[in-house]
Design a protein around this motif. Sequence first.
Motif, PDB file in Angstrom:
ATOM      1  N   MET A  68       0.838  -1.210   0.000  1.00  0.00           N
ATOM      2  CA  MET A  68       0.000   0.000   0.000  1.00  0.00           C
ATOM      3  C   MET A  68       0.872   1.258   0.000  1.00  0.00           C
ATOM      4  O   MET A  68       0.577   2.234  -0.693  1.00  0.00           O
ATOM      5  CB  MET A  68      -0.909   0.017   1.231  1.00  0.00           C
ATOM      6  N   TYR A  69       1.950   1.236   0.783  1.00  0.00           N
ATOM      7  CA  TYR A  69       2.829   2.395   0.867  1.00  0.00           C
ATOM      8  C   TYR A  69       3.466   2.686  -0.499  1.00  0.00           C
ATOM      9  O   TYR A  69       3.531   3.829  -0.951  1.00  0.00           O
ATOM     10  CB  TYR A  69       3.909   2.133   1.921  1.00  0.00           C
ATOM     11  N   ILE A  70       3.895   1.611  -1.160  1.00  0.00           N
ATOM     12  CA  ILE A  70       4.485   1.755  -2.497  1.00  0.00           C
ATOM     13  C   ILE A  70       3.455   2.339  -3.471  1.00  0.00           C
ATOM     14  O   ILE A  70       3.763   3.208  -4.289  1.00  0.00           O
ATOM     15  CB  ILE A  70       5.010   0.386  -2.994  1.00  0.00           C
ATOM     16  N   ALA A  71       2.200   1.878  -3.329  1.00  0.00           N
ATOM     17  CA  ALA A  71       1.137   2.360  -4.225  1.00  0.00           C
ATOM     18  C   ALA A  71       0.797   3.830  -3.959  1.00  0.00           C
ATOM     19  O   ALA A  71       0.554   4.600  -4.898  1.00  0.00           O
ATOM     20  CB  ALA A  71      -0.110   1.485  -4.073  1.00  0.00           C
ATOM     21  N   VAL A  72       0.793   4.240  -2.679  1.00  0.00           N
ATOM     22  CA  VAL A  72       0.529   5.644  -2.356  1.00  0.00           C
ATOM     23  C   VAL A  72       1.656   6.507  -2.932  1.00  0.00           C
ATOM     24  O   VAL A  72       1.412   7.572  -3.528  1.00  0.00           O
ATOM     25  CB  VAL A  72       0.433   5.874  -0.823  1.00  0.00           C
ATOM     26  N   ALA A  73       2.892   6.058  -2.776  1.00  0.00           N
ATOM     27  CA  ALA A  73       4.041   6.800  -3.289  1.00  0.00           C
ATOM     28  C   ALA A  73       3.917   6.974  -4.803  1.00  0.00           C
ATOM     29  O   ALA A  73       4.129   8.069  -5.330  1.00  0.00           O
ATOM     30  CB  ALA A  73       5.336   6.070  -2.939  1.00  0.00           C
ATOM     31  N   GLU A  74       3.539   5.905  -5.464  1.00  0.00           N
ATOM     32  CA  GLU A  74       3.397   5.974  -6.922  1.00  0.00           C
ATOM     33  C   GLU A  74       2.398   7.062  -7.318  1.00  0.00           C
ATOM     34  O   GLU A  74       2.626   7.819  -8.254  1.00  0.00           O
ATOM     35  CB  GLU A  74       2.961   4.598  -7.444  1.00  0.00           C
ATOM     36  N   LYS A  75       1.290   7.157  -6.560  1.00  0.00           N
ATOM     37  CA  LYS A  75       0.300   8.199  -6.849  1.00  0.00           C
ATOM     38  C   LYS A  75       0.863   9.598  -6.641  1.00  0.00           C
ATOM     39  O   LYS A  75       0.415  10.560  -7.261  1.00  0.00           O
ATOM     40  CB  LYS A  75      -0.942   8.017  -5.968  1.00  0.00           C
ATOM     41  N   PRO A  87       9.668   3.655  -6.060  1.00  0.00           N
ATOM     42  CA  PRO A  87      10.041   2.862  -4.874  1.00  0.00           C
ATOM     43  C   PRO A  87      11.500   3.050  -4.438  1.00  0.00           C
ATOM     44  O   PRO A  87      11.796   2.978  -3.247  1.00  0.00           O
ATOM     45  CB  PRO A  87       9.809   1.417  -5.327  1.00  0.00           C
ATOM     46  N   ASP A  88      12.389   3.324  -5.368  1.00  0.00           N
ATOM     47  CA  ASP A  88      13.806   3.464  -4.991  1.00  0.00           C
ATOM     48  C   ASP A  88      14.058   4.735  -4.176  1.00  0.00           C
ATOM     49  O   ASP A  88      15.125   4.909  -3.612  1.00  0.00           O
ATOM     50  CB  ASP A  88      14.685   3.439  -6.239  1.00  0.00           C
ATOM     51  N   LYS A  89      13.068   5.629  -4.110  1.00  0.00           N
ATOM     52  CA  LYS A  89      13.219   6.869  -3.328  1.00  0.00           C
ATOM     53  C   LYS A  89      12.640   6.716  -1.912  1.00  0.00           C
ATOM     54  O   LYS A  89      12.657   7.665  -1.143  1.00  0.00           O
ATOM     55  CB  LYS A  89      12.480   8.031  -4.025  1.00  0.00           C
ATOM     56  N   ASN A 129      13.985  -3.723  -5.623  1.00  0.00           N
ATOM     57  CA  ASN A 129      13.103  -2.615  -6.000  1.00  0.00           C
ATOM     58  C   ASN A 129      13.023  -1.459  -4.999  1.00  0.00           C
ATOM     59  O   ASN A 129      12.715  -0.342  -5.376  1.00  0.00           O
ATOM     60  CB  ASN A 129      11.681  -3.143  -6.225  1.00  0.00           C
ATOM     61  N   VAL A 130      13.216  -1.763  -3.713  1.00  0.00           N
ATOM     62  CA  VAL A 130      13.097  -0.708  -2.688  1.00  0.00           C
ATOM     63  C   VAL A 130      14.381  -0.748  -1.846  1.00  0.00           C
ATOM     64  O   VAL A 130      14.353  -1.084  -0.663  1.00  0.00           O
ATOM     65  CB  VAL A 130      11.849  -0.908  -1.795  1.00  0.00           C
ATOM     66  N   PRO A 131      15.494  -0.378  -2.466  1.00  0.00           N
ATOM     67  CA  PRO A 131      16.807  -0.673  -1.865  1.00  0.00           C
ATOM     68  C   PRO A 131      17.075   0.037  -0.545  1.00  0.00           C
ATOM     69  O   PRO A 131      17.908  -0.425   0.225  1.00  0.00           O
ATOM     70  CB  PRO A 131      17.793  -0.199  -2.948  1.00  0.00           C
ATOM     71  N   ASN A 132      16.391   1.146  -0.263  1.00  0.00           N
ATOM     72  CA  ASN A 132      16.663   1.858   0.986  1.00  0.00           C
ATOM     73  C   ASN A 132      15.685   1.501   2.100  1.00  0.00           C
ATOM     74  O   ASN A 132      15.634   2.173   3.133  1.00  0.00           O
ATOM     75  CB  ASN A 132      16.626   3.371   0.754  1.00  0.00           C
ATOM     76  N   TRP A 133      14.869   0.500   1.862  1.00  0.00           N
ATOM     77  CA  TRP A 133      13.863   0.133   2.848  1.00  0.00           C
ATOM     78  C   TRP A 133      14.435  -0.872   3.845  1.00  0.00           C
ATOM     79  O   TRP A 133      15.113  -1.820   3.440  1.00  0.00           O
ATOM     80  CB  TRP A 133      12.636  -0.476   2.141  1.00  0.00           C
ATOM     81  N   ASN A 134      14.191  -0.631   5.133  1.00  0.00           N
ATOM     82  CA  ASN A 134      14.553  -1.631   6.144  1.00  0.00           C
ATOM     83  C   ASN A 134      13.466  -2.688   6.150  1.00  0.00           C
ATOM     84  O   ASN A 134      12.333  -2.422   6.550  1.00  0.00           O
ATOM     85  CB  ASN A 134      14.690  -0.993   7.523  1.00  0.00           C
TER      86      ASN A 134
END
Lengths: 556, 141
Positions: free
Chosen positions: A176-183, A188-190, A230-235
């Motif tokens: 969901m977080y990735i989808a909100v960011a996309e909007k 995702p890499d940010k 895909n989300v390299p900075n995510w813990n």
Amino acid sequence: MFEKEKLESIRVSAKEYRERLEAQVKKRPERQAEFATDSGIEIKTLYTPEDIADLDYERDLGFPGSYPFTRGVQPNMYRGRLWTMRQYAGFGTAEETNARFRYLLEQGQTGLSVAFDLPTQIGYDSDHPLARGEVGKVGVAIDSLEDMETLFEGIPLDKVSTSMTINSPAAILLAMYIAVAEKQGVTPDKLNGTIQNDILKEYIARGTYIFPPGPSMRLITDVFAYCSKNVPNWNTISISGYHIREAGSTAVQEVAFTLADGIAYVQAAIDAGLNVDDFAPRLSFFFNAHLNFFEEIAKFRAARRLWAKIMKERFGAKNPRSWMLRFHTQTAGCSLTAQQPMVNIMRTAFEALSAVLGGTQSLHTNSYDEALALPSDESVLIALRTQQVIGYEIGVTDTVDPLGGSYYIESLTNEIEEKAMAYINKIDELGGAPEAIEFMQKEIKDSAYRYQMDIESGKKVVIGINKFQMEYEKPKNLLKVDPAVAERQTAKLQALKARRDNQKVKQVLNNLREAASTKENLMPLFIDAVKAYATLGEICDTLREVFGEYRQQIVF
Amino acid sequence: MSERPIRVLVAKPGLDGHDRGAKVIAQALRDAGMEVIYTGLRQTPEQIVEAALQEDVQVVGLSILSGAHMHLFPAVVEGLRAQGADDILVVGGGIIPDEDIPLLKEAGIAEIFGPGTPTTEIIRFIREEVAKRTQKGEGKQ
């Protein structure tokens, strides 16, 4: 650390000192017959070079930012940047929590931390019968992507880091977080942030499990694999001792059981075919900061050194980032009292100071009214200001690991590491953490009982509970969650289900059901499902059909 | 009067997973000579009522920290009454705001024990209340 001859001479003078000490104690007995830390480690009257005679500076402490990271994970620690001040918040609807987030960011908070309500954490929609009475109570209610959009309304996701306390359905909330960011136009890499995603401690101590261990571990390793690409900075996980400690463990048990869980996740990912250095740099940890000041500082240092050794020696990780134990800290909720609640501000401040002296990367300070209710705007502000006093006013951030080299701290650090390692060996013998859940539960329960009995016997002093009791004023303005949240969420759900493309929802859920019974990585399917506005409950129910549900063994 | 030990069901209604308090109380009651059954997490009021009847307990102790007590505590009392088991003593504990306590007592919860309560106080309360109820029960016969 010390020359042989020097040490010999210290030994002689220490003997003289002990004779004088004995005479003194005989004349005037000490306050207690014995002194010990919360973990039962005996505390001596005095620590000298004798106690760390075997310490090898380069081997055991090293330099900050280098193996074994005893002194910290960065070369200059807080001289560069202070820790992230991150207050855990969430209640009621997404609108209300969004307002609290904006308030905290305006007050100088530097990261977000989302508390979800229990139905969300256990994968039920707000209209589920088991959600009755729980909607919006201990966190925000999220039923679908629509709620998540509201939660982060006006908060640019490429500018904040967000921590989400979500475990069993962590992969879905991350989707969901990735989808909100996309909007928002953010790729995702940010994205920066953390999902807790630590199911083992849910079985052990926190209780918000859904699925059995096998499929749960698969969901976790799916997240590791997906994010590394895909989300390299995510813990991708926050391996948590916090709740183990809150459930009553000692400091030693907190380190041991948390790292044992960590070992299980690393092993599961390796078994799933991942390369250790591809995912290990994104593992993060979460510890408790309790009252026994020096033991807590030593605990953080011991955990860092022990994890570095485990990653390097046991798992053969080559990347120094894989060896680093980076951690978030929260002060101990269980140390707060409902009686004389303002005293909690002091307790929290000392606990927070121990976390900073122990080198934490981010910190949540509890609010003084939390033994009574969710924190109010006023109490949460004082909690944040406590961190700011430590960070900006008292000078503890100007040098790295200021207590390093203290005879006491180094001796305690050694002892905690040794005792934690003995537990980890025991857990290994039992077949690893997933097989040792009941063992850990029993150890925690016994410690919790001992702690309570020590309070009741007066051996352990708690101001306001067994000493210095008095009449006190109860805090006013306690936060009350609007009971109409459940109805509002239910109405939103009904409207959503009427509005969305239900054919599409059916299709994405069918795809998910099929993929769940194969070895396919489920993250892309979760992203498709949330974008089609399938609800969290629908997605989790689909997984329940395939995975089944976990049944707890009652350890008592 | 028989000297059979007091039987207690310690229960966790609702979804919250914080059972440190429930387990500590359960052990303290057991150490005080009572027979204690602990339900484990996530029990519905219906399940708790069923367990109380099946285990033939005199006391049900409910623990909740999530704030759902106003919904779940009275539901247990109502369930017991509906089964004709209104002689069972129901007590509760957890994070319960002061203003909710009179309402819970009105709903039939005999006592609410907040944070910081010594286990000895809970043991004493249970013993006294059970003794009162036993005498009343014997008087009726």
